[in-house]
Write a protein that holds these residues in place. Structure first.
Motif: not given
Length: 214
Positions: A159-164, A89-91, A81-87, A60-70
Motif C-alpha cells: 500500500a505504501g507504493a500507492f500513497s497510503v 478493499l484490495a487487501l 474514495l480515500p486511498f487508504q479505503l481502497f487499500a 491467481n491475481t498478483p496483489l500488486t495488480l489488484l491494487f492497480f485495479a482497485v
C-alpha cells in the motif's frame, strides 16, 4: 538508535498506519471469506459458481495488480474514495479468497451426517451452516486463518507504493534525510515483527481455547 529516536513520530505514524490497514482489511477478509465459503457449499448452483470464480480469480491475481485495479480502476467508474479505503478493499478482497478456502477445508472435516440430521429436523441451510457446521469447522481452521492474517499484515507493505501511510513507506523519507538504509530497515522489520507476533499470540490463545485437541 538515532534513526529510531530522532524519527520516532514518523515510525509511529507508519506503524499505526500498518496496524489500521491490517485490522480493517482483516475484518473485510473475514466477513467476505465467510460469505464466499457459504456460497461454495450452498445448494444453489449459481452461488457455488460465484464462489468458485471469486476464489479462482483472486488467488491467481498478483496483489500488486489488484491494487492497480482497485485504486486506479474504480475511480473511472465514479467511485472516488480515500486511498487508504481502497487499500483496505484490495487487501481484504484478496485475503478473503484464502480465508474462504481455509473455512471450506474446515467445513469438509465435519461429517456429512450432521448436516443431513439437521435438515431432517427441518433446519434451513443457513441454520445448519451457522449453528451446526461452522462452529465445528472454526475449531480446526484457527491456525491457517491466523497464518493468512499474518500474511495480510506483511502484504500491507504494498500500500505504501500507492500513497497510503504505512510502515515500509517510512524508508523513503528517512533515505532522503540521509539515514543509514540498513538501520532504517532494521527498525521497520522490528515494527512488522511486533505486529505479526501479536497476531500469532492472539491466535495461539484462540487455538488453546477453542482449537481441536491433537
Amino acid at each position: 538508535m538515532d534513526v529510531l529516536t530522532k524519527n520516532f513520530s514518523l515510525y509511529g505514524k507508519g506503524f499505526l498506519g500498518t496496524v489500521e490497514l491490517t485490522v480493517y482489511a482483516s475484518l473485510v477478509a473475514l466477513v467476505l471469506g465467510f460469505l464466499v465459503a457459504s456460497f461454495r457449499v450452498a445448494p444453489v448452483g449459481s452461488f457455488r459458481v460465484f464462489g468458485t470464480v471469486w476464489v479462482a480469480v483472486l488467488r491467481n491475481t498478483p496483489l500488486t495488480l489488484l491494487f492497480f485495479a482497485v485504486l486506479l480502476g474504480l475511480p473511472r467508474f465514479g467511485l472516488v474514495l480515500p486511498f487508504q479505503l481502497f487499500a483496505v478493499l484490495a487487501l481484504g478482497c484478496y485475503t478473503s479468497a484464502f480465508i474462504c478456502e481455509a473455512l471450506r477445508s474446515g467445513i469438509n472435516t465435519v461429517p456429512k451426517g450432521q448436516g443431513e440430521a439437521a435438515r431432517s429436523l427441518g433446519m434451513s441451510f443457513g441454520q445448519t451452516l451457522g449453528d451446526i457446521v461452522l462452529p465445528q469447522a472454526f475449531r480446526s481452521v484457527i491456525p491457517p486463518i491466523g497464518s493468512t492474517l499474518i500474511a495480510l499484515a506483511k502484504n500491507s507493505a504494498i500500500a505504501g507504493a500507492f500513497s497510503v501511510t504505512e510502515l515500509l513507506g517510512t524508508y523513503k523519507t528517512l533515505n532522503e534525510l540521509g539515514y543509514s538504509i540498513i538501520w532504517t530497515f532494521v527498525w521497520i522489520a522490528v515494527g512488522y515483527l511486533i505486529i505479526t507476533l501479536s497476531i500469532s499470540a492472539l491466535f495461539h490463545v484462540l487455538e488453546k481455547r477453542f482449537g481441536v485437541a491433537r
